[in-house]
Design a protein around this motif. Structure first.
Motif, PDB file in Angstrom:
ATOM      1  N   TYR A 161       0.751  -1.116   0.063  1.00  0.00           N
ATOM      2  CA  TYR A 161       0.206   0.053  -0.077  1.00  0.00           C
ATOM      3  C   TYR A 161       0.889   1.268  -0.003  1.00  0.00           C
ATOM      4  O   TYR A 161       0.221   2.296  -0.378  1.00  0.00           O
ATOM      5  N   ASP A 162       2.048   1.315   0.616  1.00  0.00           N
ATOM      6  CA  ASP A 162       2.594   2.385   0.709  1.00  0.00           C
ATOM      7  C   ASP A 162       4.131   2.315  -0.338  1.00  0.00           C
ATOM      8  O   ASP A 162       5.034   3.375  -0.442  1.00  0.00           O
ATOM      9  N   GLY A 163       4.268   1.267  -0.854  1.00  0.00           N
ATOM     10  CA  GLY A 163       5.344   1.023  -2.029  1.00  0.00           C
ATOM     11  C   GLY A 163       6.552   0.586  -1.414  1.00  0.00           C
ATOM     12  O   GLY A 163       7.594   0.496  -1.928  1.00  0.00           O
ATOM     13  N   GLN A 164       6.476   0.262   0.098  1.00  0.00           N
ATOM     14  CA  GLN A 164       7.680  -0.163   0.762  1.00  0.00           C
ATOM     15  C   GLN A 164       7.719  -1.512   1.397  1.00  0.00           C
ATOM     16  O   GLN A 164       8.395  -2.227   1.444  1.00  0.00           O
ATOM     17  N   VAL A 165       6.417  -1.643   2.083  1.00  0.00           N
ATOM     18  CA  VAL A 165       6.038  -2.754   2.840  1.00  0.00           C
ATOM     19  C   VAL A 165       5.054  -3.838   2.144  1.00  0.00           C
ATOM     20  O   VAL A 165       3.947  -3.340   1.808  1.00  0.00           O
ATOM     21  N   ASN A 166       5.580  -5.054   1.568  1.00  0.00           N
ATOM     22  CA  ASN A 166       4.559  -5.899   1.238  1.00  0.00           C
ATOM     23  C   ASN A 166       3.793  -6.633   2.565  1.00  0.00           C
ATOM     24  O   ASN A 166       4.617  -7.404   3.259  1.00  0.00           O
ATOM     25  N   VAL A 167       2.686  -6.288   2.720  1.00  0.00           N
ATOM     26  CA  VAL A 167       1.811  -6.882   4.159  1.00  0.00           C
ATOM     27  C   VAL A 167       1.793  -8.343   3.712  1.00  0.00           C
ATOM     28  O   VAL A 167       1.915  -9.143   4.549  1.00  0.00           O
ATOM     29  N   VAL A 168       1.002  -8.703   2.566  1.00  0.00           N
ATOM     30  CA  VAL A 168       0.782 -10.001   2.102  1.00  0.00           C
ATOM     31  C   VAL A 168       0.891 -10.347   0.730  1.00  0.00           C
ATOM     32  O   VAL A 168       0.339  -9.689   0.025  1.00  0.00           O
ATOM     33  N   PHE A 169       1.062 -11.557   0.087  1.00  0.00           N
ATOM     34  CA  PHE A 169       0.860 -11.521  -1.293  1.00  0.00           C
ATOM     35  C   PHE A 169      -0.399 -12.595  -1.313  1.00  0.00           C
ATOM     36  O   PHE A 169      -0.460 -13.621  -0.595  1.00  0.00           O
ATOM     37  N   ILE A 170      -1.226 -12.141  -2.215  1.00  0.00           N
ATOM     38  CA  ILE A 170      -2.509 -12.855  -2.561  1.00  0.00           C
ATOM     39  C   ILE A 170      -2.432 -13.344  -3.682  1.00  0.00           C
ATOM     40  O   ILE A 170      -2.424 -12.643  -4.780  1.00  0.00           O
ATOM     41  N   CYS A 171      -2.699 -14.528  -4.070  1.00  0.00           N
ATOM     42  CA  CYS A 171      -2.256 -15.253  -5.301  1.00  0.00           C
ATOM     43  C   CYS A 171      -3.697 -15.802  -5.916  1.00  0.00           C
ATOM     44  O   CYS A 171      -4.335 -16.682  -4.798  1.00  0.00           O
ATOM     45  N   GLN A 172      -4.004 -15.974  -7.269  1.00  0.00           N
ATOM     46  CA  GLN A 172      -4.806 -16.829  -7.611  1.00  0.00           C
ATOM     47  C   GLN A 172      -4.207 -18.097  -8.337  1.00  0.00           C
ATOM     48  O   GLN A 172      -3.387 -17.965  -9.093  1.00  0.00           O
ATOM     49  N   GLY A 173      -4.340 -19.295  -7.442  1.00  0.00           N
ATOM     50  CA  GLY A 173      -3.553 -20.424  -8.082  1.00  0.00           C
ATOM     51  C   GLY A 173      -4.789 -21.306  -8.797  1.00  0.00           C
ATOM     52  O   GLY A 173      -5.653 -21.626  -8.550  1.00  0.00           O
ATOM     53  N   ARG A 174      -4.185 -22.215  -9.858  1.00  0.00           N
ATOM     54  CA  ARG A 174      -5.136 -22.997 -10.611  1.00  0.00           C
ATOM     55  C   ARG A 174      -4.337 -24.027 -10.841  1.00  0.00           C
ATOM     56  O   ARG A 174      -2.984 -24.115 -11.045  1.00  0.00           O
ATOM     57  N   THR A 175      -4.940 -25.409 -10.405  1.00  0.00           N
ATOM     58  CA  THR A 175      -4.253 -26.713 -10.662  1.00  0.00           C
ATOM     59  C   THR A 175      -4.306 -27.131 -12.067  1.00  0.00           C
ATOM     60  O   THR A 175      -5.080 -26.520 -12.798  1.00  0.00           O
TER      61      THR A 175
END
Length: 121
Positions: free
Chosen positions: A105-119
């Motif tokens: 959100y601030d360009g410096q701290v990655n809070v969490v990575f949310i990915c869409q995964g497909r098998t």
């Protein structure tokens, strides 16, 4: 300047993923040399992650399928930023990352990575 709110959010996300998640891997395959050819190089990055089923209201059959998983990846200690083309491995299942959001959100701290995964089927 780093906002302390995002540091606290990152800590909270890490704590929840540690509690409810599992140890997994982010696999990145670098393509072969365009001139010399050969095989791509696989690099494995250990990660803490939580694969979760999408809520039914988000599944539309085209961009999000019923077999897709929303994968929360802790940003703490992760050596790479997950991106499209990577493979997230959790519980022996390989999920191809088809969308990734760093939640930065601030360009410096990655809070969490949310990915869409497909098998792969």
């Amino acid at each position: 300047m780093v906002n302390s709110l995002y540091i606290r959010l990152q800590s909270t996300a890490q704590r929840l993923i540690e509690k409810y998640g599992q140890t997994g891997t982010i696999k990145r395959v670098t393509p072969p040399d365009p001139v010399l050819g050969g095989d791509g190089t696989e690099t494995l990055y250990p990660a803490k992650l939580v694969p979760m089923t999408y809520e039914q209201r988000y599944i539309n059959g085209t961009t999000i399928l019923t077999s897709d998983r929303q994968i929360y990846v802790s940003s703490v200690g992760l050596a790479v930023v997950p991106r499209v083309g990577d493979i997230a491995i959790a519980g022996g299942v390989e999920y191809h990352v088809i969308a990734a959001d760093p939640n930065n959100y601030d360009g410096q701290v990655n809070v969490v990575f949310i990915c869409q995964g497909r098998t792969a089927t």
